[in-house]
Enzyme design. Sequence first.
Site, PDB file in Angstrom:
ATOM      1  N   TYR A 130      52.646 -22.245  36.235  1.00  0.00           N
ATOM      2  CA  TYR A 130      51.615 -21.214  36.366  1.00  0.00           C
ATOM      3  C   TYR A 130      52.262 -19.852  36.588  1.00  0.00           C
ATOM      4  CZ  TYR A 130      48.114 -24.876  36.470  1.00  0.00           C
ATOM      5  OH  TYR A 130      47.308 -25.937  36.123  1.00  0.00           O
ATOM      6  N   GLU A 140      43.408 -33.343  29.382  1.00  0.00           N
ATOM      7  CA  GLU A 140      43.555 -33.187  30.839  1.00  0.00           C
ATOM      8  C   GLU A 140      42.442 -32.301  31.398  1.00  0.00           C
ATOM      9  OE1 GLU A 140      47.086 -32.470  34.098  1.00  0.00           O
ATOM     10  OE2 GLU A 140      47.251 -31.475  32.166  1.00  0.00           O
TER      11      GLU A 140
END
Length: 418
Positions: free
Chosen positions: A160, A396
């Site tokens: 991230y 996901e």
Amino acid sequence: MDMVGGYYDAGDNVKFNFPMAFTMSMLGWSVLEFGDLMGSELQNALEAIRWGSDYFLKATKYPNIVVAQVGNPIADHGCWERPEDMDTPRTSYFVSQKRPGSELSAEIAAALAASSMAFRKTDPHYSNLLLIKAMQVFDFANKYRGSYNNSVGAGACPFYCDISGYMDELIWGAAWLYKASNRPNYRDFVKANIQSMGNLDEFGWDCKHAGINVLVSQWAMADASSRDLFIPNADKFICSLLPSSPTKSVSYSKGGLLFKPGGCNLQHTTALSFLLIVYARYMQSARKTVTCGNEVADPARLINLAKSQVDYILGKNPLGMSYMVGYGAKYPEKIHHRGSTLPSVDMHPQHIQCREGDQYFKSEKPNPNILTGAVVGGPAEDVSFQDSRYNAGQSEPTTYVNAPFVGLLAYFNKPTIS
């Protein structure tokens, strides 16, 4: 520090606080805008927000220290284990005065401010506690500027990384604090810095630009000194989405699903559709339209576009596939999610070690535990979808895909569209 609580970002066992904070900001905003439409589900939404808010109170317990995440992501991603069996390092990463993380800290401030507003009517003491903490965390984020990419390093990247820089989170945090506190210094911060924003059509866990302009447009529409700073940018954002707009910057697949470059496309679809509804409601109150070249869009146009995206996600698409697990006649059955894939403790009480879970990951059978309500990453632009654990981008589920969908579903659950 006691860091029990919070949410895993997706199908792994790591608590990445940057996307988690965005998730909480969106849940708080959902309750603020659509709580009156949630009925009995409002209490569930508030419980979900409190779970995350309690965690962020722990993460910001000490002055000038903010916990950035819990869990070594490299070790975690090398194992396919149930959360109950975790034996990978639970390394905690934090930012401080010497190792700042402005985007992370400001996003947590935004989450706490939004959550404080969600609890204002039902728990004013807790609401005030969250707001005070939000102000403290924002001050830390603003005073000690720097990116958590550098401070957290391999803990954050490549998972991230903050690509857009931290200034958008600082403005986003200030915008939420102004909304929650009505203190003019936060409004002034937003007005003084908004010109630094570039990607006006982006919104998600990394980039807050479009969200800022939509959020502040509610008060900017009624403030002549602010209108020209924000409303044109919010209108440009709307024009970037409308299918017939000459300045459209997104594409639409067969069947009409909104697409932007990159994986996990439904993170864009849900977040941008959320902004469409919120801005449409602000436009309704101001009796306003948006002009895109020769196209004029009224609030109903924005609402219908958002509804087409929700309908697509729930099964009105060329494959007849609902991308919400457990909803509809056909939905993803082999999602990339450890708790869904591996047998429950009741069914398999023995410890499942790091690589022992591989056999369940590789299985061609549907996941034994249905993760009801989870929205996955979604189809490719050619409308194909691989119901496969190997294709994490499509199969996901993530918190930041699902959080904006809460508000959308609350809105469209009402009897009529208006």
